[in-house]
Design a protein around this motif. Structure first.
Motif, PDB file in Angstrom:
ATOM      1  N   TYR A  86      16.746  61.764  19.125  1.00  0.00           N
ATOM      2  CA  TYR A  86      16.355  60.371  18.923  1.00  0.00           C
ATOM      3  C   TYR A  86      15.809  60.244  17.513  1.00  0.00           C
ATOM      4  N   HIS A  87      16.140  59.148  16.839  1.00  0.00           N
ATOM      5  CA  HIS A  87      15.708  59.018  15.451  1.00  0.00           C
ATOM      6  C   HIS A  87      15.518  57.565  15.002  1.00  0.00           C
ATOM      7  N   THR A  88      15.240  56.659  15.948  1.00  0.00           N
ATOM      8  CA  THR A  88      15.087  55.248  15.556  1.00  0.00           C
ATOM      9  C   THR A  88      13.670  54.896  15.133  1.00  0.00           C
ATOM     10  N   GLY A  89      12.703  55.722  15.519  1.00  0.00           N
ATOM     11  CA  GLY A  89      11.303  55.408  15.223  1.00  0.00           C
ATOM     12  C   GLY A  89      10.613  54.656  16.342  1.00  0.00           C
ATOM     13  N   SER A  90      11.390  54.208  17.309  1.00  0.00           N
ATOM     14  CA  SER A  90      10.848  53.552  18.501  1.00  0.00           C
ATOM     15  C   SER A  90      11.811  53.843  19.650  1.00  0.00           C
ATOM     16  N   ASP A  91      11.758  55.074  20.111  1.00  0.00           N
ATOM     17  CA  ASP A  91      12.731  55.554  21.089  1.00  0.00           C
ATOM     18  C   ASP A  91      12.193  55.479  22.509  1.00  0.00           C
ATOM     19  N   SER A  92      13.022  54.953  23.405  1.00  0.00           N
ATOM     20  CA  SER A  92      12.693  54.876  24.830  1.00  0.00           C
ATOM     21  C   SER A  92      13.464  55.961  25.564  1.00  0.00           C
ATOM     22  N   VAL A  93      12.725  56.767  26.309  1.00  0.00           N
ATOM     23  CA  VAL A  93      13.350  57.819  27.105  1.00  0.00           C
ATOM     24  C   VAL A  93      12.980  57.568  28.561  1.00  0.00           C
ATOM     25  N   SER A  94      13.989  57.286  29.371  1.00  0.00           N
ATOM     26  CA  SER A  94      13.759  57.042  30.797  1.00  0.00           C
ATOM     27  C   SER A  94      13.803  58.354  31.559  1.00  0.00           C
ATOM     28  N   LEU A  95      12.861  58.512  32.465  1.00  0.00           N
ATOM     29  CA  LEU A  95      12.840  59.695  33.319  1.00  0.00           C
ATOM     30  C   LEU A  95      13.692  59.385  34.536  1.00  0.00           C
TER      31      LEU A  95
END
Length: 155
Positions: A86-95
Protein backbone atom coordinates in the motif's frame (compact mmCIF):
# COMPACT_ATOMS: atom_id res chain seq x y z
CA UNK A 1 -48.45 -6.26 8.59
CA UNK A 2 -46.07 -9.21 8.62
CA UNK A 3 -44.20 -7.79 5.62
CA UNK A 4 -43.78 -4.48 7.44
CA UNK A 5 -42.40 -6.35 10.46
CA UNK A 6 -40.01 -8.26 8.24
CA UNK A 7 -38.84 -5.06 6.53
CA UNK A 8 -38.26 -3.27 9.85
CA UNK A 9 -36.36 -6.29 11.21
CA UNK A 10 -34.09 -6.46 8.17
CA UNK A 11 -33.37 -2.71 8.32
CA UNK A 12 -32.59 -2.82 12.06
CA UNK A 13 -30.22 -5.75 11.69
CA UNK A 14 -28.51 -4.11 8.72
CA UNK A 15 -27.87 -0.99 10.79
CA UNK A 16 -26.51 -3.16 13.61
CA UNK A 17 -24.11 -4.83 11.20
CA UNK A 18 -22.64 -1.52 10.13
CA UNK A 19 -22.20 -0.33 13.70
CA UNK A 20 -20.51 -3.56 14.82
CA UNK A 21 -17.53 -3.17 12.47
CA UNK A 22 -14.81 -0.94 13.88
CA UNK A 23 -12.44 1.36 12.02
CA UNK A 24 -9.01 1.78 13.59
CA UNK A 25 -6.52 4.47 12.66
CA UNK A 26 -3.19 2.71 13.13
CA UNK A 27 -1.17 4.61 15.72
CA UNK A 28 -4.19 6.78 16.58
CA UNK A 29 -3.31 10.48 16.14
CA UNK A 30 0.37 9.73 15.38
CA UNK A 31 -0.52 7.59 12.39
CA UNK A 32 1.98 5.30 10.63
CA UNK A 33 5.28 7.09 11.26
CA UNK A 34 8.73 7.02 12.82
CA UNK A 35 8.34 10.43 14.48
CA UNK A 36 8.46 9.99 18.28
CA UNK A 37 8.74 6.20 17.71
CA UNK A 38 5.14 5.08 18.32
CA UNK A 39 4.82 1.70 20.05
CA UNK A 40 2.61 -0.21 17.59
CA UNK A 41 2.79 -3.36 19.69
CA UNK A 42 1.33 -1.49 22.65
CA UNK A 43 -1.21 0.23 20.41
CA UNK A 44 -2.46 -3.11 19.07
CA UNK A 45 -2.58 -4.65 22.57
CA UNK A 46 -5.25 -2.13 23.57
CA UNK A 47 -7.60 -3.17 20.75
CA UNK A 48 -9.74 -6.20 19.88
CA UNK A 49 -9.79 -6.79 16.15
CA UNK A 50 -12.57 -8.75 14.45
CA UNK A 51 -13.44 -9.85 10.94
CA UNK A 52 -15.11 -6.89 9.25
CA UNK A 53 -12.98 -4.27 10.99
CA UNK A 54 -10.86 -1.85 8.97
CA UNK A 55 -7.34 -0.58 9.61
CA UNK A 56 -6.50 2.88 8.28
CA UNK A 57 -2.82 3.60 7.75
CA UNK A 58 -2.10 7.35 7.38
CA UNK A 59 1.41 8.49 6.54
CA UNK A 60 3.55 10.72 4.33
CA UNK A 61 4.16 8.81 1.09
CA UNK A 62 7.64 10.26 0.55
CA UNK A 63 8.81 8.56 3.77
CA UNK A 64 6.64 5.49 4.33
CA UNK A 65 4.55 2.72 2.83
CA UNK A 66 2.74 -0.32 4.18
CA UNK A 67 3.48 -3.92 3.30
CA UNK A 68 1.47 -6.90 4.47
CA UNK A 69 3.96 -9.72 5.01
CA UNK A 70 4.32 -13.22 6.46
CA UNK A 71 5.29 -13.84 10.07
CA UNK A 72 8.84 -14.72 8.99
CA UNK A 73 9.20 -11.53 6.96
CA UNK A 74 7.75 -9.52 9.85
CA UNK A 75 10.26 -10.92 12.35
CA UNK A 76 13.20 -10.43 9.98
CA UNK A 77 11.94 -7.21 8.33
CA UNK A 78 12.14 -8.78 4.86
CA UNK A 79 10.48 -6.85 2.04
CA UNK A 80 10.97 -9.09 -0.99
CA UNK A 81 7.80 -11.23 -0.80
CA UNK A 82 4.96 -8.98 0.36
CA UNK A 83 1.39 -10.26 0.32
CA UNK A 84 0.20 -6.71 -0.43
CA UNK A 85 1.76 -3.26 -0.81
CA UNK A 86 0.00 0.00 0.00
CA UNK A 87 1.38 3.41 -0.86
CA UNK A 88 -1.42 6.01 -1.04
CA UNK A 89 -0.78 7.59 2.36
CA UNK A 90 -4.32 6.80 3.49
CA UNK A 91 -4.72 3.07 3.05
CA UNK A 92 -7.73 1.05 4.20
CA UNK A 93 -7.14 -2.60 4.98
CA UNK A 94 -10.22 -4.70 5.69
CA UNK A 95 -9.88 -7.71 7.93
CA UNK A 96 -11.75 -10.27 5.86
CA UNK A 97 -10.88 -13.41 7.79
CA UNK A 98 -9.80 -14.48 11.25
CA UNK A 99 -6.08 -14.89 11.80
CA UNK A 100 -2.84 -13.02 12.29
CA UNK A 101 -1.81 -10.11 10.11
CA UNK A 102 1.65 -8.56 9.84
CA UNK A 103 2.48 -5.12 8.44
CA UNK A 104 5.81 -3.35 8.02
CA UNK A 105 7.21 -0.21 6.44
CA UNK A 106 9.64 -1.20 3.68
CA UNK A 107 11.83 1.91 3.84
CA UNK A 108 15.40 1.28 5.03
CA UNK A 109 15.64 0.78 8.77
CA UNK A 110 12.03 1.63 9.57
CA UNK A 111 10.85 -1.91 10.31
CA UNK A 112 13.89 -2.77 12.43
CA UNK A 113 13.35 0.50 14.33
CA UNK A 114 9.80 -0.58 15.21
CA UNK A 115 7.57 0.59 12.37
CA UNK A 116 5.74 -2.72 12.17
CA UNK A 117 2.39 -4.01 13.33
CA UNK A 118 1.11 -7.46 14.27
CA UNK A 119 -2.59 -7.94 14.92
CA UNK A 120 -4.86 -10.90 15.47
CA UNK A 121 -8.36 -10.81 14.04
CA UNK A 122 -10.99 -13.08 15.53
CA UNK A 123 -14.28 -14.16 14.06
CA UNK A 124 -17.13 -11.81 14.70
CA UNK A 125 -19.52 -13.81 16.88
CA UNK A 126 -21.90 -10.86 16.97
CA UNK A 127 -22.47 -11.27 13.22
CA UNK A 128 -23.27 -14.95 13.69
CA UNK A 129 -25.75 -14.15 16.46
CA UNK A 130 -27.27 -11.33 14.39
CA UNK A 131 -27.79 -13.66 11.44
CA UNK A 132 -29.39 -16.26 13.71
CA UNK A 133 -31.91 -13.73 15.05
CA UNK A 134 -32.55 -12.37 11.56
CA UNK A 135 -33.40 -15.90 10.40
CA UNK A 136 -35.75 -16.41 13.35
CA UNK A 137 -37.43 -13.05 12.74
CA UNK A 138 -37.87 -13.89 9.05
CA UNK A 139 -39.44 -17.27 9.82
CA UNK A 140 -41.69 -15.64 12.44
CA UNK A 141 -42.82 -12.94 10.00
CA UNK A 142 -43.54 -15.53 7.31
CA UNK A 143 -45.59 -17.60 9.78
CA UNK A 144 -47.63 -14.53 10.70
CA UNK A 145 -48.11 -13.72 7.02
CA UNK A 146 -49.28 -17.26 6.24
CA UNK A 147 -51.61 -17.25 9.27
CA UNK A 148 -53.12 -13.93 8.17
CA UNK A 149 -53.53 -15.24 4.61
CA UNK A 150 -55.37 -18.33 5.85
CA UNK A 151 -57.57 -16.24 8.12
CA UNK A 152 -58.47 -13.94 5.21
CA UNK A 153 -59.51 -16.96 3.10
CA UNK A 154 -61.69 -18.42 5.89
CA UNK A 155 -63.51 -15.13 6.48
Amino acid sequence: MALVLLFVTVVLFSVCEVSMNAVYRVGDSAGWTMIDHPDYKRWASTKRFHVGDTLIFTYLTQYHDVMEVSHHDYVHCKTNSAKAVYHTGSDSVSLTKPGEFYFICSNDGHCSAGQKLHIKSSSNNAAIIRNFYLTIATVFALCIYKTNSLTDHIN
